[in-house]
Design an enzyme around this catalytic site. Structure first.
Site, PDB file in Angstrom:
ATOM      1  N   HIS A 186      31.525   5.586  17.552  1.00  0.00           N
ATOM      2  CA  HIS A 186      31.633   5.708  19.009  1.00  0.00           C
ATOM      3  C   HIS A 186      31.448   7.154  19.431  1.00  0.00           C
ATOM      4  CE1 HIS A 186      35.820   6.430  17.619  1.00  0.00           C
ATOM      5  NE2 HIS A 186      35.674   7.444  18.449  1.00  0.00           N
TER       6      HIS A 186
ATOM      7  N   ASP B 146      45.199   9.703  17.835  1.00  0.00           N
ATOM      8  CA  ASP B 146      44.729   8.622  16.986  1.00  0.00           C
ATOM      9  C   ASP B 146      43.297   8.947  16.632  1.00  0.00           C
ATOM     10  OD1 ASP B 146      45.732   6.577  19.672  1.00  0.00           O
ATOM     11  OD2 ASP B 146      43.882   7.666  19.796  1.00  0.00           O
TER      12      ASP B 146
ATOM     13  N   TYR C  29      33.067  13.448  17.833  1.00  0.00           N
ATOM     14  CA  TYR C  29      32.790  14.791  18.362  1.00  0.00           C
ATOM     15  C   TYR C  29      31.919  15.608  17.398  1.00  0.00           C
ATOM     16  CZ  TYR C  29      36.476  13.416  21.513  1.00  0.00           C
ATOM     17  OH  TYR C  29      37.223  12.723  22.439  1.00  0.00           O
TER      18      TYR C  29
ATOM     19  N   TYR D 159      36.116  17.572  29.143  1.00  0.00           N
ATOM     20  CA  TYR D 159      37.072  18.480  28.504  1.00  0.00           C
ATOM     21  C   TYR D 159      36.683  18.785  27.064  1.00  0.00           C
ATOM     22  CZ  TYR D 159      39.727  15.265  25.425  1.00  0.00           C
ATOM     23  OH  TYR D 159      40.114  14.431  24.408  1.00  0.00           O
ATOM     24  N   ARG D 160      35.743  18.010  26.534  1.00  0.00           N
ATOM     25  CA  ARG D 160      35.431  18.099  25.105  1.00  0.00           C
ATOM     26  C   ARG D 160      34.249  17.178  24.874  1.00  0.00           C
ATOM     27  NH1 ARG D 160      39.766  15.384  20.963  1.00  0.00           N
ATOM     28  NH2 ARG D 160      39.013  16.277  19.027  1.00  0.00           N
TER      29      ARG D 160
END
Ligand code: ADP
Length: 526
Positions: A386, A150, A91, A471-472
């Site tokens: 990722h 996680d 993110y 959502y994010r």
């Protein structure tokens, strides 16, 4: 030295000296070697011209130092990018959205201020990691569980603010937040909820206080710097049990999800699970590959029957008093029994606390409230990193099928590898809706990452066209996703901007976060 946008070299040098004077030279990082540590190694812009690299980083310890930094940043209009531990890889990690920002790293503010195992909550500072909090609880033998994501190296503050998810009944991390302390851009310290009442005895027990509920405004936002957060914890459960429900026909998905939603929404099932098709996860062979590629339902059903593989499966985890969870599993089985041919399999069950032997045998401790970094070894072949694409979709069989179709098609159109066998796991991290998470591999390969960004942006549009929103997301796509939340000519964004201009007139806090830009950097929008 890299510069914050719009700041002269002379001004930045002065600002750095002033930062050093208020927090100490050793906590102001300007060398390439130090600043490089704040780059995002999972960046989809890795080593491209647009990769947002900070100009410097500052690590204050305490509110007074934050206030002093804000004063300097306001004077020189220096953008600050706040992080707690900066570990939310996938993110953005510890890198800013806007290149040249100064990272405001709160890792030194790492005190566990309170853990209460009678009313079940914690009050923590931003630099406290899940590991730190777990250790604090464990060392004192307190009978409470946390709900780690996680992996567990990040902070409860960062993860709750980003509205992350976990696995236990406390899986919706923002939902567990109860009261914050926030430093605003002008240095004012605000306590939300009951914290606004001096001497309050219930700051971590009642979320709303009196008047408008503003705590949520500081999640996924750039309206303030959170310096304390209350989090509800789960009383250590007596027991855990799990069972798996499998069905054999494609269309069994519809009643399967309908019953599942009823169990979730009635509170019978409260933990995160993963709805999948074992057919997609079976080891590939030529026949199965061809069937998966064609998407032939009779063909796949026939294959599943011959090989004794279920078409869909969903494991159900239960936490709580042993008698209650046994009854919940029984009740769930009774409900799912209306689907012809449904099968049930009992899974592992435990009594808590776990023994050392049980712990040693576990591949994943996260669902049992124990932070871990195991995910990095079980995540599979994800190159150097990722990137999660995660739309919220309705909790219906129709939406599950549609999402599989859309994403598979986009994948194939773009000639991605694995286009024939792609499936997108469906998670129940939050009540009432599913989240569909697909992890794109990120590599230290500019061309591949360019392609990934193209696919990602197309998926955002394909999803939005169907009424699904993410959502994010990674900082790279915050603007794209914010663009899709456009009802009534972007009225929500205009509202966010109105707040931003009022609380941060110089636009120094995390510019661009979640599509919210300060006035001086805002592009004209329709
Ligand atoms: P983690 O500690 O879980 O690794 P991060 O520190 O990476 O999480 O934070 C995730 C995001 O949340 C950051 O990029 C930032 O936008 C926001 N954030 C983190 N901590 C704070 C804070 N204390 N105040 C305001 N926003 C924050």
């Amino acid at each position: 030295m890299r510069l914050p946008p719009g700041v002269t070299s002379a001004d930045f040098s002065k600002a750095i000296k002033e930062f050093e004077a208020v927090i100490g030279k050793e906590w102001v990082f300007t060398s390439d070697e130090d600043v490089d540590l704040y780059r995002d190694s999972y960046s989809p812009l890795w080593h491209e011209e647009d990769e947002p690299i900070p100009s410097a980083a500052v690590a204050p310890d305490g509110i007074e130092q934050i206030q002093a930094i804000l004063k300097i940043a306001n004077a020189y209009k220096i953008p600050l990018w706040t992080i707690s531990t900066g570990r939310n890889l996938g993110y953005g990690g510890s890198a800013p959205l806007l290149g040249g920002s100064v990272v405001l790293d709160l890792k030194r503010m790492n005190r566990v201020l309170e853990v209460n195992d009678k009313n079940h909550y914690a009050l923590v500072e931003p630099g406290v990691s899940y590991f730190d909090l777990y250790r604090y609880i464990h060392e004192r033998g307190l009978k409470v569980w946390l709900d780690p994501p996680d992996p567990g190296w990040g902070s409860p503050v960062g993860n709750c603010l980003e509205r992350g998810g976990g696995y236990t009944p406390m899986r919706d991390h923002y939902d567990a937040v109860c009261g914050m302390e926030v430093v605003l851009a002008n240095g004012e310290v605000v306590r939300t909820g009951m914290g606004a009442l001096p001497g309050s005895k219930t700051w971590q027990q009642y979320k709303y206080g009196f008047g408008p509920y503003v705590t949520g405004m500081f999640s996924q936002s750039n309206f303030g710097i959170v310096t304390k957060m209350g989090i509800w914890l789960m009383p250590e459960p007596e027991a855990y049990l799990s069972g798996t429900v499998t069905v054999s026909k494609h269309d069994d998905l519809f009643p399967l999800v309908e019953i599942f939603a009823n169990l979730v929404n009635s509170g019978t099932l409260q933990a995160t699970t993963l709805l999948t098709s074992p057919l997609w996860f079976s080891p590939p062979n030529e026949e199965l590959d061809a069937l998966r590629y064609s998407g032939s339902v009779p063909g796949l059903e026939d294959y599943a029957r011959r090989k004794n593989i279920p078409y869909w499966s969903v494991p159900l985890p239960f936490y709580g008093p042993a008698k209650v969870i046994a009854a919940q599993w029984e009740y769930a089985k009774e409900k799912f029994s209306s689907i012809p041919g449904v099968k049930f399999e009992d899974g592992p069950s435990y009594r808590f606390p776990l023994s050392a032997d049980q712990l040693a045998k576990m591949t994943d401790t996260v669902p049992f409230g124990i932070p871990s970094l195991q995910i990095f070894s079980i995540m599979g072949p994800h190159g150097q990193g990722h990137l999660g694409f995660s739309p919220i979709i309705p909790m219906t069989g129709e939406a599950v099928l549609e999402s599989q179709k859309v994403f598979t098609q986009v994948y194939r159109d773009l000639g991605s590898p694995g286009g024939s066998a792609t499936t997108f796991p469906i998670f129940s991290f939050f009540a009432r809706a599913f989240v569909n998470i697909y992890l794109f591999p990120i590599e230290h390969d500019v061309e591949k990452n360019r392609k990934t960004r193209e696919i990602y942006r197309r998926l955002i549009k394909e999803s939005a066209a169907r009424g699904w929103g993410e959502y994010r997301t990674h900082t790279t796509f915050m603007g794209d996703i914010s663009d899709t939340y456009s009802f009534n000519n972007h009225a929500l964004r205009h509202f966010h901007e109105t707040i931003k201009d009022a609380v941060d007139p110089n636009g120094i806090l995390s510019p661009g976060k979640c599509g919210i830009w300060p006035k001086r950097m805002r592009k004209a929008t329709a």
